[in-house]
Enzyme design. Structure first.
Site, PDB file in Angstrom:
ATOM      1  N   GLU A  22       0.821  -1.207   0.000  1.00 57.57           N
ATOM      2  CA  GLU A  22       0.000   0.000   0.000  1.00 57.57           C
ATOM      3  C   GLU A  22       0.858   1.261   0.000  1.00 57.57           C
ATOM      4  O   GLU A  22       0.569   2.218  -0.725  1.00 57.57           O
ATOM      5  CB  GLU A  22      -0.956  -0.015   1.192  1.00 57.57           C
ATOM      6  N   HIS A  46     -10.236   1.297   0.248  1.00 57.66           N
ATOM      7  CA  HIS A  46     -10.628   0.394   1.329  1.00 57.66           C
ATOM      8  C   HIS A  46     -12.130   0.119   1.342  1.00 57.66           C
ATOM      9  O   HIS A  46     -12.595  -0.713   2.133  1.00 57.66           O
ATOM     10  CB  HIS A  46     -10.189   0.969   2.679  1.00 57.66           C
TER      11      HIS A  46
END
Length: 300
Positions: free
Chosen positions: A156, A189
């Site tokens: 990420e 997310h």
């Protein structure tokens, strides 16, 4: 919105060169990278949930492929003027200068922020397990632990910070660029909505949880982007991300369940940690501490 590379920032630079990338190109590329990252998690046709070993292993493979693809956006879209003075890896935060400081100072700063939760752990004796070799032996063999502490922070931060910010910083001032990637990070997310609905959770509950997750991942994304831009190092947000994943969101209910005297003591540590973090943040992220002379450093 354009950046300038000056001889003051980089001694061997001759004169001042304006670095500019179209907003459509930089934002569009970042959006494409984020879509590729999330899509890579769902290319596998599996009936298992996200914590099943086969799902985790397949997603490990997916995100590592994304980590091979994403740098090509930086390589092909970055201004030639930037590459005359820096390598691709340097602007992505992989530098020797200031590496030691970038590894430990942001982590210590974040531990100040978590002073409250750390004090609770210290009081409960949970910290003692970290001195047990068996804890670490079991951890490195646990796929969920490896995902949360290593692969997720690594992939990420590499994707959303190291590959996106060098592009955005050629278009926007650092203060603006640091707000764009967190929004993409938070939106990325939201894919957990699908998984929660598949697990049979009520729609209302799923939406509330997902909105809350979007909120705090976006806030963390701003902090992470701040660390990357100010330090010019990938390792700074990576180490902090791994630590935050380990700590999780502060358990306020645990504090509330403590005896009256302890409860107020822990609340005091929570407040002290937040105030200390706010006070120390500007100093402990001073670019010169990290030898940050990258093309955006002059605007910090």
């Amino acid at each position: 919105m354009a950046n300038e590379i000056t001889t003051e920032q980089h001694p061997e630079a001759a004169g001042t060169v304006t670095v500019y990338l179209s907003p459509l190109v930089s934002v569009g590329a970042c959006f494409a990278i984020s879509v590729i990252y999330v899509a890579s998690l769902y290319v596998w046709n599996s009936k298992h949930d996200r914590d099943h070993p086969s799902t985790i292993k397949r997603r490990f493979f997916s995100v590592f492929v994304v980590m091979l693809v994403a740098p090509f956006f930086v390589l092909t879209l970055t201004s030639k003027d930037v590459f005359q003075r820096y390598t691709m890896w340097q602007i992505m935060g992989f530098r020797k200068e200031g590496l030691f400081t970038a590894t430990f100072v942001p982590l210590l700063l974040t531990m100040v922020l978590f002073l409250g939760p750390l004090s609770v752990q210290l009081s409960n004796g949970i910290w003692r397990i970290y001195s047990e070799p068996m804890y670490w032996m079991n951890a490195v063999r646990n796929l969920v632990w490896l995902r949360n502490h290593l692969v997720a922070p690594l992939s990420e931060e590499f994707t959303f910070r190291a590959c996106m910010l060098p592009l955005l910083l050629q278009t926007f001032r650092p203060s603006i660029a640091m707000l764009i990637t967190p929004l993409l990070f938070g939106l990325a997310h939201l894919h957990h909505i699908k998984e929660r609905l598949q697990n049979g959770r009520p729609l209302r509950e799923v939406l509330i949880i997902s909105f809350f997750q979007f909120f705090y991942t976006t806030i963390f994304g701003i902090y992470s982007a701040h660390l990357f831009v100010r330090s010019g190092h990938f390792v700074a947000p990576f180490v902090v991300h791994a630590f935050c994943n380990h700590m999780g969101f502060p358990d306020v209910q645990e504090v509330q369940s403590q005896p009256q005297r302890k409860k107020y003591l822990f609340i005091g540590f929570y407040v002290l940690g937040l105030v200390g973090w706010i006070v120390l943040l500007p100093t402990l992220t001073t670019p010169s501490w990290y030898t940050n002379n990258l093309f955006w450093a002059g605007e910090l």
